[in-house]
Design a protein around this motif. Sequence first.
Motif, mmCIF file in Angstrom:
data_model
loop_
_atom_site.group_PDB
_atom_site.id
_atom_site.type_symbol
_atom_site.label_atom_id
_atom_site.label_comp_id
_atom_site.label_asym_id
_atom_site.label_seq_id
_atom_site.Cartn_x
_atom_site.Cartn_y
_atom_site.Cartn_z
ATOM 1 N N LEU A 1 -38.466 -5.346 -16.019
ATOM 2 C CA LEU A 1 -39.193 -5.870 -14.862
ATOM 3 C C LEU A 1 -40.316 -4.916 -14.463
ATOM 4 C CD1 LEU A 1 -39.564 -7.878 -12.537
ATOM 5 C CD2 LEU A 1 -37.814 -6.597 -11.260
ATOM 6 N N THR A 2 -40.059 -3.625 -14.523
ATOM 7 C CA THR A 2 -41.087 -2.639 -14.187
ATOM 8 C C THR A 2 -42.275 -2.752 -15.136
ATOM 9 O OG1 THR A 2 -39.413 -1.108 -13.343
ATOM 10 C CG2 THR A 2 -41.566 -0.187 -13.898
ATOM 11 N N ILE A 3 -41.990 -2.868 -16.424
ATOM 12 C CA ILE A 3 -43.081 -2.984 -17.405
ATOM 13 C C ILE A 3 -43.900 -4.245 -17.149
ATOM 14 C CG2 ILE A 3 -43.620 -3.285 -19.853
ATOM 15 C CD1 ILE A 3 -41.118 -1.625 -20.474
ATOM 16 N N VAL A 4 -43.225 -5.360 -16.941
ATOM 17 C CA VAL A 4 -43.922 -6.642 -16.746
ATOM 18 C C VAL A 4 -44.756 -6.619 -15.480
ATOM 19 C CG1 VAL A 4 -43.594 -9.105 -16.319
ATOM 20 C CG2 VAL A 4 -42.217 -7.947 -18.075
ATOM 21 N N LEU A 5 -44.172 -6.172 -14.367
ATOM 22 C CA LEU A 5 -44.887 -6.181 -13.093
ATOM 23 C C LEU A 5 -46.056 -5.200 -13.110
ATOM 24 C CD1 LEU A 5 -45.164 -7.226 -10.246
ATOM 25 C CD2 LEU A 5 -43.481 -5.529 -9.490
ATOM 26 N N CYS A 6 -45.832 -4.001 -13.643
ATOM 27 C CA CYS A 6 -46.915 -3.017 -13.718
ATOM 28 C C CYS A 6 -48.054 -3.517 -14.606
ATOM 29 C CB CYS A 6 -46.388 -1.678 -14.229
ATOM 30 S SG CYS A 6 -45.384 -0.755 -13.046
ATOM 31 N N ALA A 7 -47.707 -4.134 -15.729
ATOM 32 C CA ALA A 7 -48.742 -4.666 -16.624
ATOM 33 C C ALA A 7 -49.528 -5.778 -15.946
ATOM 34 C CB ALA A 7 -48.104 -5.160 -17.916
ATOM 35 N N ALA A 8 -48.823 -6.648 -15.211
ATOM 36 C CA ALA A 8 -49.499 -7.743 -14.517
ATOM 37 C C ALA A 8 -50.445 -7.207 -13.437
ATOM 38 C CB ALA A 8 -48.456 -8.685 -13.901
ATOM 39 N N MET A 9 -49.992 -6.216 -12.674
ATOM 40 C CA MET A 9 -50.847 -5.635 -11.642
ATOM 41 C C MET A 9 -52.058 -4.940 -12.265
ATOM 42 S SD MET A 9 -49.503 -6.306 -8.663
ATOM 43 C CE MET A 9 -50.175 -5.074 -7.542
ATOM 44 N N LEU A 10 -51.858 -4.299 -13.403
ATOM 45 C CA LEU A 10 -52.962 -3.627 -14.073
ATOM 46 C C LEU A 10 -54.008 -4.640 -14.541
ATOM 47 C CD1 LEU A 10 -52.575 -0.752 -16.639
ATOM 48 C CD2 LEU A 10 -54.266 -2.527 -16.968
ATOM 49 N N VAL A 11 -53.555 -5.745 -15.101
ATOM 50 C CA VAL A 11 -54.484 -6.785 -15.560
ATOM 51 C C VAL A 11 -55.307 -7.314 -14.392
ATOM 52 C CG1 VAL A 11 -54.630 -9.113 -16.503
ATOM 53 C CG2 VAL A 11 -53.117 -7.427 -17.569
ATOM 54 N N ALA B 1 -54.286 3.213 -12.919
ATOM 55 C CA ALA B 1 -53.665 4.423 -13.464
ATOM 56 C C ALA B 1 -52.199 4.512 -13.062
ATOM 57 C CB ALA B 1 -54.425 5.661 -12.979
ATOM 58 N N MET B 2 -51.890 4.196 -11.807
ATOM 59 C CA MET B 2 -50.503 4.255 -11.347
ATOM 60 C C MET B 2 -49.617 3.285 -12.131
ATOM 61 S SD MET B 2 -50.437 6.565 -8.994
ATOM 62 C CE MET B 2 -51.796 7.437 -9.765
ATOM 63 N N MET B 3 -50.134 2.109 -12.414
ATOM 64 C CA MET B 3 -49.346 1.124 -13.146
ATOM 65 C C MET B 3 -49.098 1.568 -14.590
ATOM 66 S SD MET B 3 -48.631 -1.095 -10.857
ATOM 67 C CE MET B 3 -48.576 0.345 -9.782
ATOM 68 N N VAL B 4 -50.044 2.286 -15.166
ATOM 69 C CA VAL B 4 -49.836 2.827 -16.515
ATOM 70 C C VAL B 4 -48.659 3.788 -16.519
ATOM 71 C CG1 VAL B 4 -50.826 4.291 -18.316
ATOM 72 C CG2 VAL B 4 -52.227 2.538 -17.245
ATOM 73 N N TYR B 5 -48.606 4.675 -15.523
ATOM 74 C CA TYR B 5 -47.532 5.662 -15.476
ATOM 75 C C TYR B 5 -46.173 4.995 -15.249
ATOM 76 C CZ TYR B 5 -51.712 8.462 -14.669
ATOM 77 O OH TYR B 5 -52.962 9.020 -14.773
ATOM 78 N N GLY B 6 -46.153 3.948 -14.437
ATOM 79 C CA GLY B 6 -44.895 3.239 -14.207
ATOM 80 C C GLY B 6 -44.382 2.542 -15.449
ATOM 81 N N ALA B 7 -45.268 1.833 -16.145
ATOM 82 C CA ALA B 7 -44.860 1.125 -17.363
ATOM 83 C C ALA B 7 -44.445 2.091 -18.453
ATOM 84 C CB ALA B 7 -46.009 0.233 -17.843
ATOM 85 N N LEU B 8 -45.157 3.206 -18.585
ATOM 86 C CA LEU B 8 -44.824 4.193 -19.609
ATOM 87 C C LEU B 8 -43.444 4.797 -19.347
ATOM 88 C CD1 LEU B 8 -45.750 5.839 -22.076
ATOM 89 C CD2 LEU B 8 -46.740 7.490 -20.491
#
Length: 469
Positions: free
Chosen positions: A203-213, A178-185
């Motif tokens: 970079l924020t979108i890529v890293l947050c998406a990778a952590m979420l996966v 959930a936290m990574m969703v808010y960061g990427a958004l």
Amino acid sequence: MVDAEQRRDDGPDLWRKLEVLACGFLLFMLSNALIGPLLDPLQAGGENIPILRLMWLPVYALTLGLAVWRAPRLMRFWLPAVLLSLLVFWVYASASWSLNPETTNRRAMAAAFTTLFGLYFAASFDGKRMAEIIAVTFLALAAGGLLAVVAYPKMGVQHDINAGDWRGLWYEKNQMGAMMVYGALAAMAALLAGSTKRKQMVLTIVLCAAMLVMSKSKTSLLALLIGLCGSMLLAAMRRGPATAVLVVWLGVTVAVTAAMVMWLAPELLFKALGKDPSLTGRTDIWAGLLRQSAKRPLTGYGYGVFWTLDSVPANWIRKETGWLVPSAHNGWLDILAQLGWIGVGLCALVLGGALLVSLFRFRQVQDGYWATLFLAIFLMTTFSESFILERNGIVWALACAAVTRLLGPVWAPEVERETSPRRPLFAAPPLAWSLASPEPAPEIWTPAPAGAAALKPIFGKRAVSPFGA
């Protein structure tokens, strides 16, 4: 005559930078990073642990100090302030019929300061700056989570039934997802709002998406896809009426298709999300909670006390389900149990009203569609998580910020000064109520004029199409 608030914004960059750092610190604390796995393994939110209870006091003091510092600006956001205050008032009032008045009063204070931060945050920064602050904070949190996975996997990786799934700095994988969703958004919103920190946002979108996966949280992955696709679709609507009609048609088609699948073959959706039709036993909890709520339908049992270990109605539900149920896993049912139908109605008025207004104002608030998409995702997740009126939690704080942005005055676009070689880091433009696109700001910043001409009603004659204009 320049007012005190304008002089404060036009002052040294240092003060604005310190304010940004303070907001970043408060977002970090509200995210509950590190608190769960290290200090609060039972996820009590700190209320039942003396040390953590004391740790939150400086957070409340800082929040109050920032709100007082920006009091003149908060007063301009009177509509969302009044609505959110009604919620907080009902939370405090529930102490008079609570199962445990002392606990309700203490937890009500935490909920009040969480709400106050959301109101202050949206009132003090324009949409682009606010999205940047959120994105940068979550970039640091994502990097910290990655470091925990590599350097301290005992904390960063789960070792129970979800062994191998990443949880970063949080108690379990779904929290990190959930936290990574808010960061990427937030990062996507900052890009769409015209942020100059493009590399940092990407970079924020890529890293947050990778952590979420790596967390393997399917619900969070679905929310991320909705948020990012929604951002691009809303941005595409600006290309012209034909594109707007096409996007609306696609959106309605997808929504109707999803509703039909949910109605006719819900097992397909549950299978795609990796859940059983009973939602891991949640339907049994909901049935028991509705029976207990029927005994106090209007007022509930008091804020923050229904699921305590000594709660008689909650223990009946635990006896029926056969396990130690910690919450309803449904925000609306939890509010029903705590604050009754009156509380549910107030929450629906504030959150639903803001979402309705977003149909008219998603472009005018100039935040890269952050408030609209965040509120939509928030309301979607409230049917499976208890985020509404969450105390000491970033989700409710950001929901309050989204409500404030959608119901508050429109920020006029920033214009570079020609008379000054240096601008404050986050210079604040004038504020005015409007559903239509703001008029261009004058070259030299001046306060918004007083009187009726400075304010345009939300549902005035200049209302635009629900799909933007």
